[in-house]
Design an enzyme around this catalytic site. Structure first.
Site, short mmCIF file in Angstrom:
data_model
loop_
_atom_site.label_atom_id
_atom_site.label_comp_id
_atom_site.label_asym_id
_atom_site.label_seq_id
_atom_site.Cartn_x
_atom_site.Cartn_y
_atom_site.Cartn_z
N SER A 77 0.84 -1.20 0.00
CA SER A 77 0.00 0.00 0.00
C SER A 77 0.87 1.25 0.00
CB SER A 77 -0.93 0.01 1.22
OG SER A 77 -1.87 1.07 1.13
N ASP A 78 0.35 2.31 -0.60
CA ASP A 78 1.06 3.57 -0.63
C ASP A 78 0.04 4.70 -0.60
OD1 ASP A 78 3.87 4.81 -1.09
OD2 ASP A 78 2.58 5.91 -2.48
#
Length: 233
Positions: A77-78
């Site tokens: 995730s970012d």
């Protein structure tokens, strides 16, 4: 990965906030920190950026686990904050944090959070194409990027967008907030789940997306792998 038992989740992140959120699903998980390079040379949209970096984190851990007994679905995730087209990452110092917060005060900005779910046994072959894009409301979408030889999803990537409005903030408030050190390791120089919450006037979208892991989106993606936080067999 065996499909006779619930697959293990493998979180490709050292973020305490993401670990807290993944734990809230009540599913078995382990942490395997990704050392993926997060530099991006080409000019791309914020949505493309968070999806690219989420994929890079997840596939880096997948490659790291090759040849080991650890199997499951890797989650990368970012998150980035965007104001008037400028991507605001983590501040480099206190002056940079002040610059960002000064811009955001009294304004509305966007938070983009990407998620990639990658089966440890997946490869880069078998692209499913853009026709597999699924929309969840107006602000969330994901697509099956790779399928297994049996036709099951192997790589899914997507993103969500949330809008955050800050109330007007004085320079003194901004400096006092920076002194708490909370802004220094967060995109956009604030934490929605911490002291930064006192500056937020309203939110449109997924609160957990702003924290760094959109649970609504992640849940929908995991369901495509046959994983449900509501059905634990």
């Amino acid at each position: 990965m065996s499909h006779t038992e619930l697959p293990k989740l493998i979180l490709a992140s050292s973020s305490p906030r993401r670990q807290e959120l993944i734990q809230s699903l009540g599913l078995p998980y382990i942490i395997r920190v990704s050392d993926a390079d997060e530099t991006v040379e080409q000019k791309i949209t914020p949505a493309e950026l968070v999806e690219l970096l989420s994929m890079r984190k997840a596939t880096t851990v997948r490659d790291m686990l090759k040849g080991t007994a650890e199997q499951g679905v890797i989650i990368g995730s970012d998150t980035v904050v965007v104001f008037q087209g400028e991507v605001l990452g983590k501040p480099v110092d206190e002056n940079d944090a002040f610059r960002m917060l000064k811009m955001l005060q009294g304004q509305t900005h966007e938070v983009y959070s990407g998620v990639a779910c990658v089966d440890t046994g997946s490869s880069e072959e078998g692209n499913a194409g853009a026709d597999d894009t699924t929309h969840i409301g107006d602000l969330i979408r994901y697509r099956i990027q790779v399928k297994s030889p049996e036709g099951r999803p192997a790589v899914i990537v997507g993103h969500s967008v949330s809008k955050v409005t800050f109330r007007p903030m004085s320079d003194e408030e901004i400096r006092a907030y920076i002194q708490t050190r909370e802004p220094m390791d967060k995109a956009g120089s604030y934490g929605v789940q911490g002291i930064g919450a006192v500056f937020i006037e309203k939110i449109e979208g997924d609160f957990y997306s702003i924290m760094g892991l959109p649970l609504n989106l992640l849940n929908q993606m995991l369901l495509r792998f046959g994983i449900s936080s509501l059905k634990r067999v």
